[in-house]
Write a protein that holds these residues in place. Structure first.
Motif, short mmCIF file in Angstrom:
data_model
loop_
_atom_site.label_atom_id
_atom_site.label_comp_id
_atom_site.label_asym_id
_atom_site.label_seq_id
_atom_site.Cartn_x
_atom_site.Cartn_y
_atom_site.Cartn_z
N MET A 51 0.81 -1.22 0.00
CA MET A 51 0.00 0.00 0.00
C MET A 51 0.84 1.27 0.00
SD MET A 51 -3.00 -0.55 -0.45
CE MET A 51 -3.37 -2.19 -0.99
N GLU A 52 1.99 1.18 0.63
CA GLU A 52 2.88 2.34 0.62
C GLU A 52 3.27 2.69 -0.81
OE1 GLU A 52 7.03 3.31 2.79
OE2 GLU A 52 5.78 1.75 3.72
N VAL A 53 3.64 1.64 -1.56
CA VAL A 53 4.01 1.85 -2.96
C VAL A 53 2.81 2.38 -3.74
CG1 VAL A 53 4.79 0.70 -5.07
CG2 VAL A 53 5.67 -0.03 -2.86
N VAL A 54 1.64 1.76 -3.51
CA VAL A 54 0.45 2.13 -4.24
C VAL A 54 0.17 3.63 -4.09
CG1 VAL A 54 -2.05 1.84 -4.39
CG2 VAL A 54 -0.59 -0.16 -4.05
N PHE A 55 0.14 4.08 -2.83
CA PHE A 55 -0.26 5.47 -2.64
C PHE A 55 0.84 6.46 -2.98
CE2 PHE A 55 -3.69 3.34 -0.48
CZ PHE A 55 -4.78 4.10 -0.88
N SER A 56 2.08 6.00 -3.00
CA SER A 56 3.13 6.94 -3.37
C SER A 56 3.24 7.09 -4.89
CB SER A 56 4.47 6.50 -2.77
OG SER A 56 4.91 5.34 -3.42
N LEU A 57 2.70 6.15 -5.64
CA LEU A 57 2.86 6.22 -7.10
C LEU A 57 1.57 6.56 -7.85
CD1 LEU A 57 5.10 3.14 -8.02
CD2 LEU A 57 5.67 5.55 -8.37
N ALA A 58 0.45 6.04 -7.37
CA ALA A 58 -0.74 6.00 -8.21
C ALA A 58 -1.34 7.38 -8.52
CB ALA A 58 -1.80 5.13 -7.55
N ASP A 59 -1.71 7.56 -9.78
CA ASP A 59 -2.55 8.69 -10.16
C ASP A 59 -4.01 8.27 -10.01
OD1 ASP A 59 -0.39 10.31 -10.98
OD2 ASP A 59 -0.28 9.13 -12.83
N ARG A 60 -4.19 6.96 -10.18
CA ARG A 60 -5.54 6.40 -10.15
C ARG A 60 -5.44 4.97 -9.65
NH1 ARG A 60 -10.61 6.45 -13.03
NH2 ARG A 60 -10.33 8.46 -13.93
N ILE A 61 -6.44 4.55 -8.89
CA ILE A 61 -6.43 3.19 -8.35
C ILE A 61 -7.71 2.47 -8.75
CG2 ILE A 61 -6.48 1.79 -6.23
CD1 ILE A 61 -4.86 3.98 -4.86
N THR A 62 -7.55 1.23 -9.20
CA THR A 62 -8.72 0.39 -9.44
C THR A 62 -8.66 -0.79 -8.48
OG1 THR A 62 -8.94 0.99 -11.76
CG2 THR A 62 -9.86 -1.14 -11.12
N VAL A 63 -9.78 -1.02 -7.78
CA VAL A 63 -9.82 -2.14 -6.85
C VAL A 63 -10.58 -3.29 -7.47
CG1 VAL A 63 -10.40 -2.88 -4.51
CG2 VAL A 63 -9.92 -0.46 -4.98
N LEU A 64 -9.92 -4.42 -7.57
CA LEU A 64 -10.58 -5.63 -8.10
C LEU A 64 -10.93 -6.53 -6.93
CD1 LEU A 64 -8.69 -7.03 -11.23
CD2 LEU A 64 -10.87 -5.82 -11.17
N TYR A 65 -12.12 -7.12 -6.99
CA TYR A 65 -12.55 -8.02 -5.94
C TYR A 65 -13.32 -9.15 -6.61
CZ TYR A 65 -14.51 -9.52 -1.47
OH TYR A 65 -14.86 -10.25 -0.36
N TYR A 66 -12.81 -10.35 -6.53
CA TYR A 66 -13.41 -11.50 -7.23
C TYR A 66 -13.75 -11.17 -8.69
CZ TYR A 66 -13.37 -14.03 -2.91
OH TYR A 66 -12.93 -14.67 -1.79
N GLY A 67 -12.81 -10.61 -9.38
CA GLY A 67 -12.99 -10.38 -10.82
C GLY A 67 -13.76 -9.12 -11.16
N GLU A 68 -14.25 -8.42 -10.14
CA GLU A 68 -15.12 -7.28 -10.41
C GLU A 68 -14.43 -5.98 -10.00
OE1 GLU A 68 -19.95 -7.22 -9.86
OE2 GLU A 68 -18.66 -8.38 -8.53
N VAL A 69 -14.76 -4.89 -10.68
CA VAL A 69 -14.22 -3.60 -10.27
C VAL A 69 -15.09 -3.06 -9.14
CG1 VAL A 69 -13.79 -1.20 -10.96
CG2 VAL A 69 -13.31 -3.08 -12.55
N LEU A 70 -14.43 -2.87 -8.00
CA LEU A 70 -15.16 -2.39 -6.84
C LEU A 70 -15.18 -0.87 -6.84
CD1 LEU A 70 -16.41 -4.13 -4.66
CD2 LEU A 70 -14.42 -3.67 -3.24
N ALA A 71 -14.06 -0.30 -7.24
CA ALA A 71 -13.95 1.15 -7.29
C ALA A 71 -12.82 1.49 -8.24
CB ALA A 71 -13.66 1.71 -5.91
#
Lengths: 306, 247, 287
Positions: free
Chosen positions: B205-225
């Motif tokens: 998560m540290e890497v994710v938030f330090s790099l991302a312009d945009r985040i997609t959350v996948l949950y059981y194959g589906e886009v959650l957000a």
């Protein structure tokens, strides 16, 4: 340096060894070309062909038939042989490169067997299992390949030329791409290489060199039979490559020479040549996977360190 | 400008839906990070974008043209590059040769049989540049199998970058790295050419938030957000099913 | 009509003989990833041993029962002493190994029995022909059909309905998983390899009266068996069955109606199927 010494020895050989030794090495040079052509596929591209005798045999038959049925000059016959083998490799390879791994092994084997049964059954053209013989050997400016010494030098020239060309190919960008293919095909595709076209191209080149060897073989023996296309012949080529060292080009050439010398020696002492071939095969695979070339290289490197 | 677009992508193995109606975009210069628990279908998604796996439905578009039916090598030629999480590199070749093959794929001529590869100074020079960029120059002549795991992960990126892609897919580039190596890799990813559109899978998560312009959350194959980092972090459902555990 | 029906029978006979060979080949491949180029040798060895048993005992049935035993023992020895050490290496090594072994077997057979073609006589009780559908059918061939179908059924029951079969299927899906769930994988591999070989040896005896017994018959049957499993899909028993019948019948009809083109027929069938379905009719793509 070592290669230069070898070359000098090869030049002097016919005058040192007499006719028996000259013939033996002539044959070794021919098989060395075939073994190197298989190594281009097996060692550099990772495509293990179990039907390589197909192209060797097609080249041999093409030479024989172009002389006997079409009355072609035998020099032209060599060219025809190379082209015919390349064409056969193009057609067979078109199907084979679509599959990989084990299916590739089986397909190459099956196609070779198809050509073998064609050679046996089409008696009208191929003479069936009796084979065909007695065709003209090439000559130029009064020098005829009927003379074993000229035959030897023609094969030496053919060998050196093949080695040079194959090395050239391996050092080219094409050759580098083949090695990438051997190491990791998924990665190569992800990088944007057309892997099927690369494989097919390697297959055709390899077939052409094998056909060249086959043509020399037909000239040397002035005879050709379906044995040249057989399962056993494909196996012998594989053994030469494995024995000499896969993926070293010169290794398989050495393997071919050792194989033939061994065959001469063993067959004059026992009838069980085939079993010995099999056992050597098994031992190479189990314990001696880097082959003679790999062994020599390690040994020389160790020597250099101490 | 949208470089890569995934539209209503579907993939299932029997009754297991690994990708359900996934839609997402990657624009030029954007760093788009995919997160999700194990088994969320992240690598399957990357494989479908890269062409290593064929989707059952939906589309993958590069620059507005449909590439769903194209082979991996054809997609690569359109400027798509990727790294692999588990696939090995060219193990028995040198670090330099690994990168050189990446360069050759795009700038060389792989059907040139005559010229020595070593004589293609343009290809070799670019390979050296890429090694410099990824700080791998010192290892150039080493065999891949003999360099450290961290260096291999860096080489992964170098090989993918060699063909000067426009879109880069990174499949868990930091997995298995030490904290120091991870920080080093983040720096490298930050320093990548700014026009590059990056889609990466990441767990840390540290890497994710330090790099991302945009985040997609996948949950059981589906886009959650799928949104800007702060919006995703504030999303209730995301907190429930995923982030809650690690925050 | 007569010719058609009798050709169909011959096709079935040849197809079922191929199945005895191809089923073992396919299961061995599925489980171990070994393309066993010595599988034809097991067939040949079985046929020759059968020949000797017949000459000692005068009974075909003893040959059928006894010949597979030494073949299975030889195969088990090969698996334990050689193949086992190569599972972790490149698959090609195993193929090369079995290739080498096939040479050894050829030499062994020529040493023991010579290079002549022998004919194994069919059992006396099955020498007659039966008359039905307006034609005469040799009892022995009918018996092969019954035998082949029975073996196919037994194999199917074994693989699908028993614990051992479940282990084999688990192994084919993923050897590592099978090891993980506590199956005795080495024993399973040895058993499968030896059983496949025994089946091939038995096929050699059964085929003896029809194909003859000679050194070289190994390659003669191995290639069509390969084509069968390439067509049927490797590792699939159903594929081996369908593929065997397809090739057996196609080859027989080809030889009867288009003798000139017959030898290309099965290769053409293989090429067409491979182009349409690269993993064969019932094969699964490795992911």
């Amino acid at each position: 340096m070592g290669e230069f010494v070898f070359f000098l020895l090869a030049l002097a050989w016919p005058f040192l060894a007499g006719s028996y030794g000259t013939g033996l090495i002539t044959e070794a040079l021919i098989f060395a070309i075939a073994a190197m052509s298989l190594d281009l596929l097996m060692g550099y591209s990772g495509l293990v062909s179990f039907g390589h005798a197909a192209f060797f045999g097609v080249g041999a038959y093409a030479l024989a038939l172009s002389g006997m049925k079409l009355g072609l000059n035998p020099w032209l016959g060599i060219l025809v042989a190379v082209m015919t083998s390349a064409l056969a490799a193009l057609i067979i390879g078109y199907f084979c490169v679509r599959v990989s791994g084990v299916a590739f092994i089986m397909l190459t084997l099956a196609f070779a067997q198809l050509l073998y049964s064609a050679a046996v059954k089409w008696r009208g053209i191929t003479g069936g299992s009796d084979g065909i013989g007695g065709f003209d050997r090439p000559q130029i400016a009064g020098l005829s390949l009927n003379d074993p010494i000229y035959m030897y030098f023609a094969c030496l020239l053919g060998f050196v030329l093949s080695l040079w060309l194959l090395r050239r190919i391996i050092n080219s960008q094409f050759g580098h791409a083949l090695v990438g293919l051997r190491e990791n095909e998924t990665r190569m595709r992800a990088l944007g290489f057309s892997t099927d076209r690369l494989k097919l191209c390697a297959f055709v080149l390899s077939g052409a060199f094998a056909g060249f060897a086959g043509a020399l073989y037909a000239i040397y023996n002035s005879f050709i039979s379906p044995d040249a296309l057989s399962f056993a012949q494909s196996g012998m080529f594989l053994l030469m490559v494995v024995l000499g060292g896969v993926g070293s080009l010169l290794g398989p050439a050495i393997g071919a020479a050792i194989f033939l010398l061994m065959k001469q020696f063993v067959s004059s002492h026992t009838e069980h040549w085939l079993a010995i071939v099999g056992i050597i095969f098994v031992c190479c695979v189990m314990f001696f996977r880097s082959g003679v070339y790999g062994f020599l290289k390690q040994w020389l490197e160790r020597g250099a360190r101490t | 400008m949208t470089l890569l677009r995934v539209e209503s992508l579907q993939k299932s193995f029997g009754s297991l839906n690994v990708t359900r109606d996934v839609t997402l975009d990657v624009g030029a210069g954007e760093k788009h990070v995919i997160i999700g628990p194990n088994g969320a279908g992240k690598t399957s998604l990357i494989n479908q974008i890269g062409g290593q796996m064929t989707p059952d439905g939906g589309r993958v578009m590069i620059d507005g043209s449909d590439v769903t039916r194209l082979a991996p090598e054809q997609r690569a030629r359109l400027g798509l590059a990727r790294t692999f999480q588990k696939n090995t590199l060219f193990q028995r070749l040198s670090v330099f040769e690994n990168v050189r093959l990446g360069v050759q794929a795009r700038f060389g001529n792989s059907f040139d049989l005559a010229q020595r590869a070593a004589a293609r100074t343009d290809v070799n020079a670019r390979a050296r540049d890429v090694l410099d960029l990824l700080r791998l120059t010192a290892l150039a002549e080493r065999r891949v199998a003999s360099i450290s795991y961290g260096d291999q992960r860096q080489l992964e990126i170098a090989v993918a970058l060699a063909g000067d892609p426009r879109i880069l897919l990174l499949d868990e580039p930091t997995s298995g790295l030490s904290p120091v190596e991870t920080r080093q890799l983040i720096e490298i990813i930050r320093a990548l050419p700014s026009h590059l559109g990056i889609l990466m899978i990441e767990h840390d998560m540290e890497v994710v938030f330090s790099l991302a312009d945009r985040i997609t959350v996948l949950y059981y194959g589906e886009v959650l957000a799928s949104d800007k980092p702060d919006v995703v972090a504030a999303n209730e459902r995301v907190r429930d099913v995923y982030l809650g555990a690690s925050f | 009509m007569d010719l058609f029906v009798s050709q169909l029978l011959n096709g079935l006979v040849y197809g079922l003989l191929l199945f005895l060979l191809a089923s073992g080949l396919s299961l061995i491949f599925g489980l171990m990833g070994v393309v066993n180029l010595a599988h034809g040798s097991f067939f040949m060895l079985g046929a020759f041993i059968g020949l000797s048993v017949v000459s000692y005992t005068g009974s075909f049935w003893w040959a059928l029962v006894l010949a597979p035993i030494p073949v299975a023992i030889a195969a088990a020895a090969i698996e334990i002493l050689l193949l086992r050490h190569l599972y972790k290496r490149d698959k090609v090594d195993m193929v090369l190994l079995t290739f080498g072994l096939s040479f050894v077997f050829t030499d062994l057979v020529e040493w023991g029995w010579g290079k002549d073609t022998f004919s194994l006589s069919e059992p006396a009780s099955l020498e007659e022909s039966l008359e039905f559908l307006g034609g005469y059918f040799p009892q022995y061939r009918l018996a092969i059909v019954v035998f082949g179908l029975a073996v196919a059924l037994l194999l199917w029951l074994l693989i699908e309905k028993t614990r051992i079969g479940a282990m084999v299927r688990a192994g084919i899906d993923d050897t590592r998983t099978a090891m993980g769930i506590g199956l005795n994988v080495p024993l399973l591999l040895t058993t499968t390899f030896a059983s496949g070989a025994a089946l091939a040896g038995m096929a050699g005896v059964v085929a003896g009266p029809i194909l003859g017994v000679y050194s070289g018959v190994d390659v003669e049957v191995l290639i069509p068996a390969f084509i069968v499993i390439v067509i049927g899909g490797m590792g699939s028993l159903k594929g081996a069955f369908v593929g065997s019948l397809l090739i057996g019948i196609a080859d027989t009809f080809g030889k009867a109606y288009m003798p000139e083109a017959s030898m290309f027929l099965i290769y053409a069938a293989m090429i067409v199927i491979l182009l349409a379905r690269p993993h064969g009719l019932f094969g699964q793509a490795a992911s």
